[in-house]
Write a protein that holds these residues in place. Sequence first.
Motif, PDB file in Angstrom:
ATOM      1  N   GLY A 102       0.790  -1.220   0.000  1.00 41.36           N
ATOM      2  CA  GLY A 102       0.000   0.000   0.000  1.00 41.36           C
ATOM      3  C   GLY A 102       0.822   1.270   0.000  1.00 41.36           C
ATOM      4  N   ARG A 103       2.150   1.153   0.177  1.00 39.80           N
ATOM      5  CA  ARG A 103       2.946   2.372   0.026  1.00 39.80           C
ATOM      6  C   ARG A 103       4.120   2.067  -0.914  1.00 39.80           C
ATOM      7  NH1 ARG A 103       7.136   0.760   2.920  1.00 39.80           N
ATOM      8  NH2 ARG A 103       6.751  -0.434   4.789  1.00 39.80           N
ATOM      9  N   MET A 104       4.712   3.110  -1.435  1.00 40.29           N
ATOM     10  CA  MET A 104       5.861   2.971  -2.318  1.00 40.29           C
ATOM     11  C   MET A 104       7.017   3.764  -1.719  1.00 40.29           C
ATOM     12  SD  MET A 104       5.793   1.295  -5.267  1.00 40.29           S
ATOM     13  CE  MET A 104       5.104   1.223  -6.926  1.00 40.29           C
ATOM     14  N   LYS A 148      24.120  -4.653  -8.301  1.00 44.26           N
ATOM     15  CA  LYS A 148      23.176  -3.637  -7.843  1.00 44.26           C
ATOM     16  C   LYS A 148      22.170  -4.301  -6.905  1.00 44.26           C
ATOM     17  CE  LYS A 148      21.238  -1.027 -10.978  1.00 44.26           C
ATOM     18  NZ  LYS A 148      20.666  -0.737 -12.322  1.00 44.26           N
ATOM     19  N   ILE A 149      22.154  -3.852  -5.633  1.00 40.72           N
ATOM     20  CA  ILE A 149      21.292  -4.478  -4.636  1.00 40.72           C
ATOM     21  C   ILE A 149      20.318  -3.435  -4.097  1.00 40.72           C
ATOM     22  CG2 ILE A 149      21.273  -5.646  -2.391  1.00 40.72           C
ATOM     23  CD1 ILE A 149      24.024  -6.780  -3.157  1.00 40.72           C
ATOM     24  N   CYS A 150      19.044  -3.808  -4.061  1.00 42.23           N
ATOM     25  CA  CYS A 150      18.011  -2.873  -3.616  1.00 42.23           C
ATOM     26  C   CYS A 150      18.189  -2.567  -2.134  1.00 42.23           C
ATOM     27  CB  CYS A 150      16.621  -3.454  -3.873  1.00 42.23           C
ATOM     28  SG  CYS A 150      15.298  -2.364  -3.331  1.00 42.23           S
ATOM     29  N   ASP A 151      18.246  -1.271  -1.799  1.00 39.31           N
ATOM     30  CA  ASP A 151      18.381  -0.865  -0.395  1.00 39.31           C
ATOM     31  C   ASP A 151      17.115  -1.143   0.402  1.00 39.31           C
ATOM     32  OD1 ASP A 151      20.975   0.121  -0.794  1.00 39.31           O
ATOM     33  OD2 ASP A 151      20.175   1.996  -1.591  1.00 39.31           O
ATOM     34  N   ASN A 152      15.996  -1.306  -0.306  1.00 40.86           N
ATOM     35  CA  ASN A 152      14.734  -1.542   0.386  1.00 40.86           C
ATOM     36  C   ASN A 152      14.541  -2.999   0.779  1.00 40.86           C
ATOM     37  OD1 ASN A 152      13.854   1.185   0.054  1.00 40.86           O
ATOM     38  ND2 ASN A 152      13.401   0.698  -2.084  1.00 40.86           N
ATOM     39  N   CYS A 153      14.810  -3.904  -0.174  1.00 41.68           N
ATOM     40  CA  CYS A 153      14.421  -5.295   0.077  1.00 41.68           C
ATOM     41  C   CYS A 153      15.543  -6.293  -0.172  1.00 41.68           C
ATOM     42  CB  CYS A 153      13.202  -5.667  -0.782  1.00 41.68           C
ATOM     43  SG  CYS A 153      13.555  -5.695  -2.541  1.00 41.68           S
ATOM     44  N   GLY A 154      16.710  -5.842  -0.620  1.00 39.13           N
ATOM     45  CA  GLY A 154      17.810  -6.775  -0.831  1.00 39.13           C
ATOM     46  C   GLY A 154      17.795  -7.482  -2.161  1.00 39.13           C
ATOM     47  N   PHE A 155      16.831  -7.162  -3.025  1.00 42.54           N
ATOM     48  CA  PHE A 155      16.768  -7.768  -4.355  1.00 42.54           C
ATOM     49  C   PHE A 155      18.073  -7.506  -5.109  1.00 42.54           C
ATOM     50  CE2 PHE A 155      15.903  -7.146  -8.932  1.00 42.54           C
ATOM     51  CZ  PHE A 155      15.460  -8.414  -9.256  1.00 42.54           C
ATOM     52  N   VAL A 156      18.641  -8.563  -5.723  1.00 44.59           N
ATOM     53  CA  VAL A 156      19.879  -8.423  -6.480  1.00 44.59           C
ATOM     54  C   VAL A 156      19.538  -8.267  -7.961  1.00 44.59           C
ATOM     55  CG1 VAL A 156      22.124  -9.428  -7.014  1.00 44.59           C
ATOM     56  CG2 VAL A 156      21.051  -9.889  -4.804  1.00 44.59           C
ATOM     57  N   ALA A 157      19.839  -7.108  -8.519  1.00 47.16           N
ATOM     58  CA  ALA A 157      19.544  -6.852  -9.932  1.00 47.16           C
ATOM     59  C   ALA A 157      20.755  -7.267 -10.754  1.00 47.16           C
ATOM     60  CB  ALA A 157      19.196  -5.386 -10.146  1.00 47.16           C
ATOM     61  N   ASN A 196       7.666  -2.501  -3.835  1.00 45.44           N
ATOM     62  CA  ASN A 196       8.117  -1.492  -2.877  1.00 45.44           C
ATOM     63  C   ASN A 196       8.429  -0.160  -3.545  1.00 45.44           C
ATOM     64  OD1 ASN A 196       8.076  -3.301  -0.642  1.00 45.44           O
ATOM     65  ND2 ASN A 196       9.938  -4.238  -1.464  1.00 45.44           N
ATOM     66  N   CYS A 197       9.180  -0.229  -4.658  1.00 47.62           N
ATOM     67  CA  CYS A 197       9.708   1.031  -5.195  1.00 47.62           C
ATOM     68  C   CYS A 197       9.447   1.224  -6.679  1.00 47.62           C
ATOM     69  CB  CYS A 197      11.210   1.121  -4.931  1.00 47.62           C
ATOM     70  SG  CYS A 197      12.183  -0.090  -5.864  1.00 47.62           S
ATOM     71  N   GLY A 198       8.810   0.244  -7.359  1.00 47.48           N
ATOM     72  CA  GLY A 198       8.503   0.433  -8.770  1.00 47.48           C
ATOM     73  C   GLY A 198       9.636   0.072  -9.708  1.00 47.48           C
TER      74      GLY A 198
END
Lengths: 194, 194
Positions: free
Chosen positions: A6-8, A26-35, B30-32
């Motif tokens: 519900g939020r971004m 490249k690692i997402c600071d929000n959720c740790g996703f590795v791009a 989370n962030c789009g």
Amino acid sequence: MPSHMGRMTETSFSLRTLEGDDVARKICDNCGFVAYENPKIVVGSVVRHDGRILLCRRAIAPRQGYWTIPAGYLELNETPEDGARREAREEATAQLAIERLLAVYSVPRISQVQLIYRASLAEPTIAPGIESQAVDLFAWDDIPWDELAFPSVHWALNHDRAAQEGAPPVPFTNPDGATGNTMPDGRALPVGEF
Amino acid sequence: MPSHMGRMTETSFSLRTLEGDDVARKICDNCGFVAYENPKIVVGSVVRHDGRILLCRRAIAPRQGYWTIPAGYLELNETPEDGARREAREEATAQLAIERLLAVYSVPRISQVQLIYRASLAEPTIAPGIESQAVDLFAWDDIPWDELAFPSVHWALNHDRAAQEGAPPVPFTNPDGATGNTMPDGRALPVGEF
């Protein structure tokens, strides 16, 4: 329901090297996703019809207004030949008969590997697709050499001509160690555009 | 300081089609962030030394314990030939002299395009790298056919033999329309592992 629904939050990636890896990702600071980033595959073709060659004038960046062979990124779950046929449909409303692999080029600066095929038109009609301002068939002497979009378009056209003149059917690679960083006449390519 | 700094939310992606696109992409809830996925390029080589062929027994998933040619994913800003040499260094501590492109295979189910080279050892020494349990040089009749890791290892070995026996230097492609979904003897590959 996860707490973040519900939020971004703001998109934010950091370059970090994970344990057991030897390259920063490249690692997402929000959720740790590795791009993970990987080189991209471009598929395209030099298409002949009645001795002339199909070119498309680009309607989109990069190199809008310049001429190119029909080519683009291979999609997921697609063979290179299917991708080359799709690009010709999309950019020139053209139906291709693919003959064989003409060349494998690589442009390491932009992490591209290009698979370029020799092809002919299976149907005689062409028309601009949404990514093309115009499409046309050019006799060799009428090719707009100064308005070609990319170094590899030069390479492919010349290699196709060599093939047409009897070069053995072995795929060509980058000519003379060319890196694709400049046009064959030495002109620089626009920086940062691609 | 962005509001999300200092905490981690759960990784969560949804498949959505953006305006102007025609393929659904994985988009971070989370962030789009749009996680574009592209086909991957595998580079590898059939390496000969004194008439024998270099194989590596995999120490890692997928297909741990099975034999393969030195091969792996092309890295960013790398030419395919450099990538093939790097994989042989990493997996077999081998220094390669690359001769030419042997084959271009595609495995659309897993969105792979494979560029396989013919090569020989530039130095006679080999040793297992961190991703290999063992490395060895095999005479043709000693190749562990029932313990090969992937369909394309079969294809590459057979195509290299055809080249050795005088087939023209045109790159091979998938044999007989094979998709790489099963081993050549019809055995299924483990589902979901790769």
